[in-house]
Write a protein that holds these residues in place. Sequence first.
Motif, PDB file in Angstrom:
ATOM      1  N   GLY A 109       0.643  -0.884   0.168  1.00 22.69           N
ATOM      2  CA  GLY A 109       0.381   0.179  -0.164  1.00 22.69           C
ATOM      3  C   GLY A 109       0.156   1.370  -0.101  1.00 22.69           C
ATOM      4  O   GLY A 109       0.766   2.437  -0.524  1.00 22.69           O
ATOM      5  N   GLY A 110       2.215   1.429   0.752  1.00 24.21           N
ATOM      6  CA  GLY A 110       2.895   2.420   0.559  1.00 24.21           C
ATOM      7  C   GLY A 110       3.000   2.754  -0.464  1.00 24.21           C
ATOM      8  O   GLY A 110       3.430   3.625  -1.125  1.00 24.21           O
ATOM      9  N   GLN A 111       3.408   1.958  -1.250  1.00 24.82           N
ATOM     10  CA  GLN A 111       4.395   1.678  -2.573  1.00 24.82           C
ATOM     11  C   GLN A 111       4.154   2.358  -3.407  1.00 24.82           C
ATOM     12  O   GLN A 111       3.979   3.929  -4.090  1.00 24.82           O
ATOM     13  N   ASP A 131      -4.595  14.835  -0.258  1.00 26.01           N
ATOM     14  CA  ASP A 131      -5.463  14.832   1.070  1.00 26.01           C
ATOM     15  C   ASP A 131      -4.456  12.969   1.854  1.00 26.01           C
ATOM     16  O   ASP A 131      -4.436  11.753   1.314  1.00 26.01           O
ATOM     17  N   GLU A 132      -3.767  13.822   2.628  1.00 26.48           N
ATOM     18  CA  GLU A 132      -3.112  12.883   3.516  1.00 26.48           C
ATOM     19  C   GLU A 132      -1.842  11.539   2.971  1.00 26.48           C
ATOM     20  O   GLU A 132      -2.207  10.714   2.509  1.00 26.48           O
ATOM     21  N   PRO A 133      -1.049  12.694   2.295  1.00 32.17           N
ATOM     22  CA  PRO A 133      -0.192  11.936   1.725  1.00 32.17           C
ATOM     23  C   PRO A 133       1.066  10.955   2.160  1.00 32.17           C
ATOM     24  O   PRO A 133       1.742  10.454   1.472  1.00 32.17           O
ATOM     25  N   THR A 134       1.494  10.898   3.096  1.00 34.82           N
ATOM     26  CA  THR A 134       1.712  10.265   4.110  1.00 34.82           C
ATOM     27  C   THR A 134       1.137   9.042   4.978  1.00 34.82           C
ATOM     28  O   THR A 134       2.134   7.901   5.876  1.00 34.82           O
ATOM     29  N   SER A 135      -0.112   8.914   5.017  1.00 35.43           N
ATOM     30  CA  SER A 135      -0.591   7.687   5.600  1.00 35.43           C
ATOM     31  C   SER A 135       0.050   6.460   5.648  1.00 35.43           C
ATOM     32  O   SER A 135      -0.314   5.672   6.557  1.00 35.43           O
ATOM     33  N   ALA A 136      -0.146   6.695   4.383  1.00 39.10           N
ATOM     34  CA  ALA A 136       0.351   5.084   4.313  1.00 39.10           C
ATOM     35  C   ALA A 136       1.719   4.482   4.095  1.00 39.10           C
ATOM     36  O   ALA A 136       2.852   2.987   4.303  1.00 39.10           O
ATOM     37  N   LEU A 137       2.676   5.168   5.006  1.00 37.07           N
ATOM     38  CA  LEU A 137       3.917   5.568   5.316  1.00 37.07           C
ATOM     39  C   LEU A 137       4.679   5.226   5.994  1.00 37.07           C
ATOM     40  O   LEU A 137       4.442   5.833   7.433  1.00 37.07           O
TER      41      LEU A 137
END
Length: 229
Positions: A109-111, A131-137
Amino acid sequence: MVAVLGPNAVGKSTLLQTLAGLHKATGNILLDGVELMTQSPGQRVRLVGYLPQTLPQPTSLVAYEAMLSAVRAVRPDLPTKRAESLVSETFNALGLSDLALRRLAEMSGGQRQMIGLAQVLVRKPRLLLLDEPTSALDLRWQLSVIKTVRTITTRDGAICLMAVHDINLAMRFCDVVIVLGKPGLLAAGPPAEVMTSDILREAYGVEGRVERCSLDMPVVLIDHAVETR
């Protein structure tokens, strides 16, 4: 860079979606003197790049194809070599060259979130809406994304509105923060001036304070939630 802050359900995503032309609105949205609300979808998409919270679908496309398609959708007039050059530049800027020939269906998901961001950046829009560009990182990639977006906006003279929940990331890397609450706009301005104990209490319902770390950077510390009656 402008951070859009606030608790859940106060309209952060709705604000970005409206600027992107996905919701009807009244009033004026001016970008470099251009009224975005009068632009056709095709005209607006050349000026505005929107990254939603939803991740790119895990398709059989490889990342390079997804990127090239994003360029072609907005700039079909670009020569092939120029379009390919933009894709390579963006992969390099984000440190994603190793993913170029990977299928989206094979990515985490992060990739896929990183590829989604790359699809926005490769078009070089004047206004970035993230919109929340770092949420899965993870922490490393969060820092990488924020620093890269900061570099690109400075280099290209672009504007970035970024909805985030991490107040400390926003305070460290953004020029302006906008704080939304249930009544609407609570505050806007330089981070060190806007983020106060009163704003934290009003927006988030917490008792907190802003202190300085060993690098003299502002850090928000939360003590406890405000008791509700």
